[in-house]
Design a protein around this motif. Structure first.
Motif, PDB file in Angstrom:
ATOM      1  N   MET A  47       7.936   2.102   7.726  1.00  0.00           N
ATOM      2  CA  MET A  47       6.962   1.428   6.855  1.00  0.00           C
ATOM      3  C   MET A  47       5.739   2.309   6.602  1.00  0.00           C
ATOM      4  N   LYS A  48       5.278   3.017   7.628  1.00  0.00           N
ATOM      5  CA  LYS A  48       4.119   3.889   7.471  1.00  0.00           C
ATOM      6  C   LYS A  48       4.419   5.017   6.486  1.00  0.00           C
ATOM      7  N   ARG A  49       5.603   5.628   6.613  1.00  0.00           N
ATOM      8  CA  ARG A  49       5.963   6.723   5.699  1.00  0.00           C
ATOM      9  C   ARG A  49       6.079   6.228   4.269  1.00  0.00           C
ATOM     10  N   LEU A  50       6.672   5.048   4.092  1.00  0.00           N
ATOM     11  CA  LEU A  50       6.794   4.488   2.747  1.00  0.00           C
ATOM     12  C   LEU A  50       5.422   4.148   2.164  1.00  0.00           C
ATOM     13  N   THR A  51       4.525   3.665   3.003  1.00  0.00           N
ATOM     14  CA  THR A  51       3.184   3.321   2.545  1.00  0.00           C
ATOM     15  C   THR A  51       2.438   4.560   2.072  1.00  0.00           C
ATOM     16  N   VAL A  52       2.587   5.667   2.774  1.00  0.00           N
ATOM     17  CA  VAL A  52       1.946   6.917   2.364  1.00  0.00           C
ATOM     18  C   VAL A  52       2.470   7.350   1.000  1.00  0.00           C
TER      19      VAL A  52
ATOM     20  N   SER B  89       5.841   4.768 -16.540  1.00  0.00           N
ATOM     21  CA  SER B  89       6.688   3.613 -16.252  1.00  0.00           C
ATOM     22  C   SER B  89       7.578   3.872 -15.039  1.00  0.00           C
ATOM     23  N   ASP B  90       8.011   5.122 -14.843  1.00  0.00           N
ATOM     24  CA  ASP B  90       8.796   5.466 -13.649  1.00  0.00           C
ATOM     25  C   ASP B  90       7.956   5.303 -12.387  1.00  0.00           C
ATOM     26  N   ARG B  91       6.673   5.668 -12.477  1.00  0.00           N
ATOM     27  CA  ARG B  91       5.783   5.522 -11.320  1.00  0.00           C
ATOM     28  C   ARG B  91       5.564   4.044 -10.987  1.00  0.00           C
ATOM     29  N   VAL B  92       5.440   3.219 -12.006  1.00  0.00           N
ATOM     30  CA  VAL B  92       5.263   1.775 -11.781  1.00  0.00           C
ATOM     31  C   VAL B  92       6.498   1.213 -11.079  1.00  0.00           C
ATOM     32  N   VAL B  93       7.676   1.599 -11.556  1.00  0.00           N
ATOM     33  CA  VAL B  93       8.923   1.139 -10.949  1.00  0.00           C
ATOM     34  C   VAL B  93       9.020   1.627  -9.502  1.00  0.00           C
ATOM     35  N   ALA B  94       8.666   2.886  -9.268  1.00  0.00           N
ATOM     36  CA  ALA B  94       8.723   3.445  -7.920  1.00  0.00           C
ATOM     37  C   ALA B  94       7.750   2.732  -6.982  1.00  0.00           C
ATOM     38  N   SER B  95       6.565   2.404  -7.476  1.00  0.00           N
ATOM     39  CA  SER B  95       5.583   1.694  -6.660  1.00  0.00           C
ATOM     40  C   SER B  95       6.091   0.299  -6.286  1.00  0.00           C
ATOM     41  N   ARG B  96       6.686  -0.367  -7.238  1.00  0.00           N
ATOM     42  CA  ARG B  96       7.236  -1.707  -6.962  1.00  0.00           C
ATOM     43  C   ARG B  96       8.403  -1.640  -5.991  1.00  0.00           C
ATOM     44  N   GLU B  97       9.242  -0.612  -6.138  1.00  0.00           N
ATOM     45  CA  GLU B  97      10.377  -0.438  -5.224  1.00  0.00           C
ATOM     46  C   GLU B  97       9.868  -0.176  -3.807  1.00  0.00           C
ATOM     47  N   ALA B  98       8.840   0.653  -3.676  1.00  0.00           N
ATOM     48  CA  ALA B  98       8.263   0.927  -2.361  1.00  0.00           C
ATOM     49  C   ALA B  98       7.730  -0.358  -1.737  1.00  0.00           C
ATOM     50  N   LYS B  99       7.051  -1.160  -2.530  1.00  0.00           N
ATOM     51  CA  LYS B  99       6.508  -2.424  -2.027  1.00  0.00           C
ATOM     52  C   LYS B  99       7.636  -3.342  -1.568  1.00  0.00           C
TER      53      LYS B  99
END
Length: 75
Positions: free
Chosen positions: A53-58, A21-31
């Motif tokens: 943006m490139k670093r965040l996408t990685v 669930s932490d990974r899901v939250v982190a993925s949404r925050e990155a997006k």
């Protein structure tokens, strides 16, 4: 807090020992961060914003790979 500060904090955050669930939250925050920075980039065309943006996408892709699991190489 401005969006670039939030992106910097997100980039420096440790991503080890996270629950699913932490990974899901982190993925949404990155997006969310990527899309917000993209809106600023559309107006200014600043190359520094593109690099962020490139670093965040990685980082986001690494999180999503961990969420989905590694693909099997065999049949």
């Amino acid at each position: 807090m401005d969006i670039l500060e939030e992106a910097t904090i997100f980039e420096k955050a440790k991503m080890s020992h996270m629950s699913t669930s932490d990974r899901v939250v982190a993925s949404r925050e990155a997006k969310r961060l990527i899309l917000a920075i993209n809106e600023q980039y559309k107006e200014t065309k600043d190359e520094d914003l593109m690099e962020v943006m490139k670093r965040l996408t990685v980082k986001k892709k690494k999180i999503e790979i961990r969420l989905k699991g590694k693909p099997d190489s065999g049949i």
